[in-house]
Enzyme design. Structure first.
Site, short mmCIF file in Angstrom:
data_model
loop_
_atom_site.label_atom_id
_atom_site.label_comp_id
_atom_site.label_asym_id
_atom_site.label_seq_id
_atom_site.Cartn_x
_atom_site.Cartn_y
_atom_site.Cartn_z
N LYS A 39 8.72 -7.14 -15.19
CA LYS A 39 7.03 -6.56 -14.06
C LYS A 39 7.43 -5.64 -14.06
CE LYS A 39 6.06 -8.29 -10.35
NZ LYS A 39 6.17 -6.93 -9.34
N CYS A 75 1.33 -5.58 2.78
CA CYS A 75 1.03 -6.77 2.36
C CYS A 75 1.92 -7.79 3.02
CB CYS A 75 2.14 -6.00 0.68
SG CYS A 75 4.09 -6.14 1.42
N ASP A 116 13.74 -8.38 -3.66
CA ASP A 116 12.70 -8.98 -4.69
C ASP A 116 13.90 -11.01 -4.33
OD1 ASP A 116 11.15 -7.05 -6.73
OD2 ASP A 116 11.50 -7.43 -4.26
N ARG A 136 1.31 -13.14 -10.64
CA ARG A 136 1.69 -11.91 -10.52
C ARG A 136 2.64 -11.59 -11.62
NH1 ARG A 136 0.49 -8.55 -5.22
NH2 ARG A 136 1.48 -7.24 -6.92
N ARG A 173 3.26 -0.72 4.02
CA ARG A 173 3.54 -0.71 3.03
C ARG A 173 3.26 1.05 2.51
NH1 ARG A 173 4.77 -4.43 -0.94
NH2 ARG A 173 5.87 -3.03 -2.73
C1 EPZ Z 1 9.37 -1.74 -5.61
O1 EPZ Z 1 8.19 -1.45 -4.87
C2 EPZ Z 1 9.31 -3.36 -5.73
N1 EPZ Z 1 7.25 -3.04 -6.84
C3 EPZ Z 1 8.98 -3.91 -5.08
O2 EPZ Z 1 9.11 -4.96 -6.20
C4 EPZ Z 1 10.53 -3.63 -4.34
O3 EPZ Z 1 10.75 -5.05 -3.36
C5 EPZ Z 1 10.13 -2.69 -4.07
O4 EPZ Z 1 10.72 -1.63 -5.05
C6 EPZ Z 1 12.30 -2.51 -3.45
O5 EPZ Z 1 13.00 -2.57 -4.16
C7 EPZ Z 1 7.71 -2.47 -8.10
O6 EPZ Z 1 8.44 -2.13 -8.75
C8 EPZ Z 1 5.98 -2.52 -8.46
P1 EPZ Z 1 10.06 1.45 -2.41
P2 EPZ Z 1 7.90 -0.03 -3.83
O7 EPZ Z 1 9.11 2.60 -2.28
O8 EPZ Z 1 8.02 1.06 -5.09
C9 EPZ Z 1 9.57 2.72 1.89
C10 EPZ Z 1 7.90 -7.20 -6.56
O9 EPZ Z 1 8.19 -8.92 -5.84
N2 EPZ Z 1 9.03 3.63 1.65
O10 EPZ Z 1 11.02 1.31 -3.43
O11 EPZ Z 1 7.30 -0.08 -3.49
C11 EPZ Z 1 9.39 1.19 1.80
O12 EPZ Z 1 8.18 0.91 3.24
C12 EPZ Z 1 8.18 -6.04 -5.35
O13 EPZ Z 1 8.30 -7.47 -7.45
C13 EPZ Z 1 8.27 4.91 2.74
O14 EPZ Z 1 8.44 4.64 3.36
O15 EPZ Z 1 9.35 -0.30 -2.64
C14 EPZ Z 1 10.54 0.10 2.19
O16 EPZ Z 1 10.83 0.57 3.32
C15 EPZ Z 1 7.44 -6.64 -4.21
N3 EPZ Z 1 7.10 6.13 2.21
C16 EPZ Z 1 10.94 1.09 1.17
O17 EPZ Z 1 10.64 2.34 0.99
C17 EPZ Z 1 7.28 6.00 1.02
O18 EPZ Z 1 6.15 6.19 -0.07
C18 EPZ Z 1 11.67 1.10 -0.68
O19 EPZ Z 1 10.55 0.39 -1.13
C19 EPZ Z 1 7.70 4.91 -0.20
C20 EPZ Z 1 8.41 4.02 0.46
#
Ligand code: EPZ
Length: 426
Positions: free
Chosen positions: A28, A122, A310, A402, A127
């Site tokens: 996904k 969420c 995840d 989802r 996020r």
């Molecule tokens: C991806 O989300 C995945 N979603 C999430 O999977 C997964 O939990 C996450 O990566 C972490 O591995 C998809 O790939 C669609 P991040 P993403 O940006 O990209 C902080 C599922 O269940 N951050 O790697 O949104 C953030 O708050 C979903 O399939 C900032 O601070 O995650 C977090 O603490 C849930 N500023 C950390 O980075 C930003 O601009 C990692 O988030 C972006 C992120």
């Protein structure tokens, strides 16, 4: 594509061992990142091994609203971006799925402008998207936030050096897909190396992008003037695979997973073997067997190649059946423990602390009605239902839909007693 929203529930009757073979779907989180790259070029991008779940339906609706011609036949998804009519991602789509923001980078890179709704939070915390915006600004885009929308514009993005303060999957994808069409050289440092990011980089190179360092935290990109559409297979879903691995082990089952990439699962495999599980890998198949009771094992969810955040809820479900107490820490989302109160309704003995929980295995679990919250928390409730006495009702399985394609069919084929009850449609 699954488009409608049902308030369905699952009824699971516990007590059966999972046995047999299950085919894992395409990832996904790879598909959601690969699909918007169609915006970078005219013509038709073809993605195979595409999973059919609600998030893909949401992304399809968003891209269609922009003028992308979508066609899904089996797992072959064709995306024709020859006639883009809108550079906007409205709130109605983004509120359903934050990955909608992946259209931002490609739109600015190819068309010089984009209007994308800011995603909400969420169930497991804020996020933010600050890194997505900082990266685009560093590439020369003007970013204006107003009315809950990101308004981005730029005549032509210009190569730069951008360092990600935090390792971010989404920001890495967004900035990478923008930089490939920027003029000149871009160096990205502290890039996320999750397989889904690597999958995007590999697709972009196939489309004609020039990227060095794929799979490492430093990417060197030489901008090009245009890309061309190609056909690409979607990588297997490592999180779905981990879910079935753990469901097999916690029911003391014997399950073979097919169409996986075991190299994406090293941390989960290692922790499961440490808990006493037998795992045999042969190419793209993996056999998971568990005789007797697993030993409690601590895990810490961290960025790749660490244990995936995840999969920490699913690990908690597995540890319900273990000897002893296991500590589960999440360094990425310290509040991602919404599943704990629901598991406690089944009789689970779990304590939570700041950024972690401790699961005391061996408590007798009795079926009850529980509420889904985020996608992975929901699946941990289904898993617990597999080993609880009696029936467990899991409400609002649209969270599950989802990211899991036909979960009840795949579990049922392995011997689980699980049925979907459609309650109301809206
Ligand atoms: C991806 O989300 C995945 N979603 C999430 O999977 C997964 O939990 C996450 O990566 C972490 O591995 C998809 O790939 C669609 P991040 P993403 O940006 O990209 C902080 C599922 O269940 N951050 O790697 O949104 C953030 O708050 C979903 O399939 C900032 O601070 O995650 C977090 O603490 C849930 N500023 C950390 O980075 C930003 O601009 C990692 O988030 C972006 C992120």
């Amino acid at each position: 594509m699954i488009l409608s929203l049902h308030m369905d529930k699952f009824i699971v009757r516990g007590g059966t061992r999972l046995q047999g073979s299950v085919a894992i779907s395409g990832a996904k989180n790879a598909s959601l990142a690969l699909m918007p790259t169609c915006l970078l070029t005219s013509g038709t991008l073809t993605l195979t091994n595409t999973p059919n779940n609600r998030d893909l339906g949401t992304m399809s609706r968003l891209l269609s609203s922009m003028g992308v011609g979508m066609h899904l036949e089996g797992d072959v998804l064709k995306l024709d971006a020859s006639n883009i009519t809108s550079h906007e991602a409205p709130y109605e789509h983004v509120k359903q799925m934050r990955a909608s923001i992946y259209v931002l980078g490609p739109l600015v890179a190819r068309f010089g402008n984009a209007r994308v709704s800011l995603p909400g939070g969420c169930n497991f915390g804020p996020r933010p998207v600050d890194l997505h915006l900082k990266g685009l600004e560093k590439l020369g885009a003007t970013i204006d936030l107003s009315g809950g929308y990101i308004n981005a514009s730029c005549d032509r993005l210009k190569g730069t050096h951008f360092h990600f303060d935090i390792s971010s999957v989404g920001a890495s994808v967004n900035i990478l897909t923008a930089a490939v069409l920027a003029s000149g050289h871009t160096t990205l440092t502290n890039v996320a190396i999750e397989p889904e990011v690597t999958a995007v980089a590999n697709l972009l190179v196939k489309m004609g992008a020039r990227i060095q360092g794929i799979g490492t935290t430093t990417l060197e990109i030489e901008g090009v003037d245009e890309l061309h559409p190609v056909t690409e297979a979607t990588i297997p879903d490592r999180i779905e695979a981990a879910t079935f691995m753990l469901a097999a082990a916690m029911t003391r089952g014997d399950v073979t997973l097919t169409n996986i990439d075991a190299s994406h699962l090293s941390a989960v495999t290692q922790s499961m073997e440490d808990s006493g599980c037998t795992i045999d890998i042969d190419g793209s198949t993996m056999r998971v067997r568990m005789n007797g009771t697993p030993e409690a094992e601590d895990i810490t969810a961290a960025i790749y190649p660490g244990f995936p955040t995840d999969t920490q809820a699913q690990w908690a479900a597995y540890m319900l059946t273990a000897n002893g107490a296991s500590r589960i820490k999440d360094t990425i989302y310290p509040t991602r423990f919404g599943y704990v109160p629901e598991l406690q309704r089944l009789g689970a003995d779990i304590e939570t602390g700041e950024g972690y929980c401790v699961v005391k295995g061996g408590a007798r679990l009795t079926g009850a009605t529980v509420m889904s919250s985020d996608l992975r928390a929901s699946v941990s409730l289904v898993m617990a239902g597999l080993v609880a006495d009696g029936e467990t009702e899991i409400l609002r399985v649209y969270h599950l839909d989802r990211g899991y394609e036909g979960l009840e069919h795949k579990l049922g084929a392995l011997g689980a007693h699980i049925e979907r009850v459609r309650t109301e449609v809206y």
